[in-house]
Design a protein around this motif. Structure first.
Motif, PDB file in Angstrom:
ATOM      1  N   ARG A   2      -1.056   2.552  -2.535  1.00 55.41           N
ATOM      2  CA  ARG A   2      -1.275   1.714  -1.353  1.00 55.41           C
ATOM      3  C   ARG A   2       0.043   1.115  -0.885  1.00 55.41           C
ATOM      4  O   ARG A   2       0.362   1.111   0.302  1.00 55.41           O
ATOM      5  N   ASN A   3       0.824   0.634  -1.861  1.00 50.38           N
ATOM      6  CA  ASN A   3       2.107   0.026  -1.497  1.00 50.38           C
ATOM      7  C   ASN A   3       3.121   1.048  -0.998  1.00 50.38           C
ATOM      8  O   ASN A   3       3.956   0.723  -0.154  1.00 50.38           O
ATOM      9  N   ASN A   6       2.292   1.412   2.483  1.00 45.87           N
ATOM     10  CA  ASN A   6       2.709   0.198   3.212  1.00 45.87           C
ATOM     11  C   ASN A   6       4.202   0.217   3.520  1.00 45.87           C
ATOM     12  O   ASN A   6       4.624  -0.127   4.621  1.00 45.87           O
ATOM     13  N   SER A 226       6.489  -7.909  -5.801  1.00 48.73           N
ATOM     14  CA  SER A 226       5.361  -7.475  -4.978  1.00 48.73           C
ATOM     15  C   SER A 226       5.003  -5.999  -5.159  1.00 48.73           C
ATOM     16  O   SER A 226       3.863  -5.613  -4.932  1.00 48.73           O
ATOM     17  N   LEU A 227       5.977  -5.184  -5.517  1.00 47.00           N
ATOM     18  CA  LEU A 227       5.675  -3.755  -5.657  1.00 47.00           C
ATOM     19  C   LEU A 227       6.606  -3.110  -6.677  1.00 47.00           C
ATOM     20  O   LEU A 227       7.656  -3.664  -6.991  1.00 47.00           O
TER      21      LEU A 227
ATOM     22  N   LYS B 103       0.355  -7.345   2.909  1.00 49.66           N
ATOM     23  CA  LYS B 103      -0.224  -6.036   2.585  1.00 49.66           C
ATOM     24  C   LYS B 103       0.266  -5.544   1.231  1.00 49.66           C
ATOM     25  O   LYS B 103      -0.482  -4.938   0.465  1.00 49.66           O
ATOM     26  N   LEU B 104       1.559  -5.794   0.943  1.00 50.02           N
ATOM     27  CA  LEU B 104       2.090  -5.381  -0.360  1.00 50.02           C
ATOM     28  C   LEU B 104       1.329  -6.068  -1.501  1.00 50.02           C
ATOM     29  O   LEU B 104       1.227  -5.541  -2.598  1.00 50.02           O
ATOM     30  N   ARG B 105       0.801  -7.252  -1.215  1.00 49.82           N
ATOM     31  CA  ARG B 105       0.059  -7.970  -2.264  1.00 49.82           C
ATOM     32  C   ARG B 105      -1.447  -7.743  -2.158  1.00 49.82           C
ATOM     33  O   ARG B 105      -2.240  -8.491  -2.726  1.00 49.82           O
ATOM     34  N   GLY B 106      -1.804  -6.753  -1.375  1.00 48.13           N
ATOM     35  CA  GLY B 106      -3.210  -6.353  -1.324  1.00 48.13           C
ATOM     36  C   GLY B 106      -4.085  -7.192  -0.423  1.00 48.13           C
ATOM     37  O   GLY B 106      -5.316  -7.135  -0.530  1.00 48.13           O
TER      38      GLY B 106
END
Lengths: 416, 245
Positions: A2-3, A6, A226-227, B103-106
């Motif tokens: 997902r990331n 993103n 964060s990722l 968004k990076l943190r869902g």
């Protein structure tokens, strides 16, 4: 995952939003279109002055030849090509028709033409410079006739009017190839070279600073929480590749349109009509994408090692020089022999992209070697991506190049 | 994953960077729901400890766990982190950057949350403004918004009020207070002892890579003859003899 998506979305969208991207993207095709347009205009004007010219194409022309110089010119057959051209036996008849507007221009070639080389031009259009414009058709006609008058082989050789029949055999299987086939084989690798070069020139700087922004703006720490670094690095590389593909598409659309229109309007000769070999196109597209992947990955790695855009640009310039070494050693490829140096350049990952493309252009690259070369480039790109990820994780918050290089060595030890 | 009382556990942590030992041997824990102060003079290893806790630095030895496991961005625990070195994508708009980090943190409604937050801090009209066009104070508010936007379970603030004007400082204190009341655990790194006295349940004072004082604020004050924390700080870092707690 997902990331990763993103990051790709964020990077692509923000690049597309920048005016600088569109400026760079459109500048190349605009300049290219302008160049083609200027060339076409120059060609058009030159054509007007040396050929019969489109300005008089619609006029009815007549010739009275008292010198017999045009005796080999078959008006009955050849005049069909120039439907407006007709021959009169008598000057008075022709002049009467001119005055009655049955013809527009009359050329009178007197009996002493061979001695004096004088042609009389009659017309009924009231313009001061009109006779200048009407010189071209009769000049062309006389030229054709002069060629027909040359009869001896010696004269033909002297005027380079020989016919040549060329037969070329394929180096690999000895089958006879024609010009069109050669062109078809050449077009994909040649296009790959041009496009790769454009990508390096247009996007090189953008790629080299792509990873330093996070460091210079102190965002790395926030991102690492964060990722995962792999998602950031891979996302950056994929987004940069997407941006490159968009850039190429913007470039190729006008080029294809100009080429197509050029063929249709006869500006580009029909023998340059290329029938693309899909397999060849896909193969060299794969090589182009693999090469761009390598170039992007190397730039991203540089970005993870250095701390400022300036440092990154310096290193990236060095990498570009290594990548274009095959250009500098062009004669090694044009000679046609696969020497040891050719093999070294073809398998050393940084010089492999252009080496393989050049070898293909000069018809010196077997398919199996091309496949090994593409695999070599892709594998190297993945390894560099992996290294960049590890380095970014370790160096993300350290802004000193010296420390980063020290730690880079340490990082490698850690893996073993 | 067994849920313990402690959301953070650091056990015999040691780290060496560039041949220099930054942290020699450090152990502490942070209980769920508390405000924990990590204190020390400049360069004593506070930020290094936090970075190691968040996996940015690799510990030379020892264990650092959040919610019973080594931290990774995929961990179930939601982290809000305001780093000491902080910045943003300066050439992007406020709303794009906030939505990206959300968004990076869902977060599913990152944009909507960001607009609500901007409204709350009086920056709604700057949503589409490029970040480098904002003042330093306005940028700090954006950074704070990004830090708390995923309703964190653990909030780590590294010198959060550094460079803040009194208005933004008050705003930050209100936000910390609000999050704490909702059960968020907070680790606070600061040099402002008044903030520590007012907010923190437990504190740890780092010196020379080890904990020279660790415990409840009142217990430490008692140990130092009820001096205020400012005076204790000067006593410790003014090279006076101290005993390790």
């Amino acid at each position: 995952m997902r990331n990763l998506l993103n990051v790709i979305r964020f990077e692509v969208v923000r690049s597309l939003k920048k005016p600088s991207f569109w400026l760079a993207a459109l500048l190349v095709p605009v300049l290219f279109t302008a160049y083609i347009f200027i060339c076409a205009m120059v060609g058009y004007n030159t054509g007007n002055s040396i050929e019969s010219g489109s300005a008089v194409a619609d006029l009815k022309l007549a010739v009275v030849d008292k010198s017999d110089y045009l005796k080999y010119f078959n008006f009955t057959n050849e005049a069909d090509e120039e439907q407006s051209l007709q021959q009169y036996e008598e000057f008075d008849d022709a002049l009467r028709d001119l005055k009655n507007r049955k013809i527009d221009v009359l050329y009178y070639i007197p009996s002493d033409f061979i001695e004096n080389q004088n042609v009389e031009i009659y017309s009924k259009i009231e313009q001061n410079s009109i006779t200048d414009d009407y010189k071209a058709p009769i000049a062309a006609l006389l030229n054709q006739s002069a060629k027909k008058n040359v009869k001896t082989i010696d004269a033909k050789i002297l005027s380079s009017e020989l016919n040549y029949t060329t037969t070329t055999f394929d180096a690999t299987d000895d089958h006879v190839i024609d010009f069109k086939e050669q062109l078809t084989k050449l077009v994909a690798p040649a296009a790959a070279i041009i496009l790769f070069y454009i990508l390096m020139a247009v996007l090189g700087n953008r790629l080299s600073v792509a990873m330093t922004e996070e460091k210079e703006n102190r965002i790395s720490e926030l991102l690492l929480v964060s990722l995962k670094p792999i998602h950031l690095i891979t996302g950056k590389i994929i987004s940069l590749m997407i941006i490159g593909i968009i850039q190429l598409t913007i470039l190729l659309i006008p080029v294809a349109a100009i080429y197509y229109l050029g063929l249709q309007r006869g500006i580009i000769p029909a023998e340059f009509a290329i029938s693309l070999d899909i397999q060849s196109v896909l193969t060299y597209l794969a090589l182009l994408i693999a090469s761009y992947f390598l170039f992007t990955a190397i730039n991203v790695l540089i970005g993870t090692l250095v701390s400022t855009a300036k440092e990154a640009s310096s290193f990236a310039g060095f990498i570009v020089i290594i990548m274009i070494i095959p250009f500098m050693l062009l004669n090694v490829f044009t000679d046609g022999d696969n020497t040891t140096l050719v093999y070294i350049l073809s398998y050393f990952p940084l010089s492999a992209p252009l080496s393989l493309m050049l070898r293909a252009v000069f018809n010196n690259l077997p398919d199996w070697e091309l496949l090994i070369g593409i695999s070599d480039i892709i594998l190297t790109s993945f390894i560099i991506t992996h290294i960049a990820t590890r380095v970014f994780r370790r160096n993300a918050v350290d802004f000193s190049l010296k420390n980063n290089l020290k730690r880079f060595g340490k990082t490698r030890k850690d893996w073993s | 994953m067994p849920v313990t009382d402690n959301i953070v556990e650091v056990d015999h942590f040691r780290i060496k960077i560039g041949g220099k030992t930054i942290i020699k041997d450090l152990s502490f824990s942070v209980k769920r729901g508390e405000i924990f102060g990590l204190l020390g003079s400049n360069g004593c290893g506070k930020t290094t400890t936090i970075r190691a806790l968040l996996g940015i630095y690799e510990a030379t030895s020892g264990e650092l766990k959040i919610n019973g496991e080594k931290f990774s961005p995929d961990s179930s625990v939601k982290i809000g982190y305001l780093p000491e070195e902080r910045g943003l994508y300066k050439k992007e708009s406020v709303i794009d950057v906030m939505a990206h980090f959300g968004k990076l943190r869902g977060m599913r409604r990152a944009k909507a949350w960001s607009l609500r937050y901007l409204n709350q801090v009086g920056l709604r009209e700057y949503a589409k403004t490029r970040i480098d066009k904002l003042s330093q104070g306005q940028q700090q508010k954006i950074q704070l918004g990004i830090t708390i936007m995923n309703q964190p379970d653990l909030l780590i603030l590294d010198e959060p009020t550094k460079g803040f004007d009194p208005v933004n400082r008050k705003l930050l204190m209100d936000i910390i207070d609000d999050l704490h009341r909702r059960g968020c655990t907070i680790i606070l790194i600061t040099h402002y002892m008044d903030e520590v006295e007012k907010l923190c349940d437990n504190i740890l004072l780092l010196k020379n890579g080890t904990a020279c004082a660790y415990g409840k604020v009142m217990d430490i004050r008692k140990r130092f003859r009820y001096k205020n924390l400012d005076q204790i700080f000067i006593d410790i870092y003014g090279n006076k003899e101290t005993t390790r707690a």
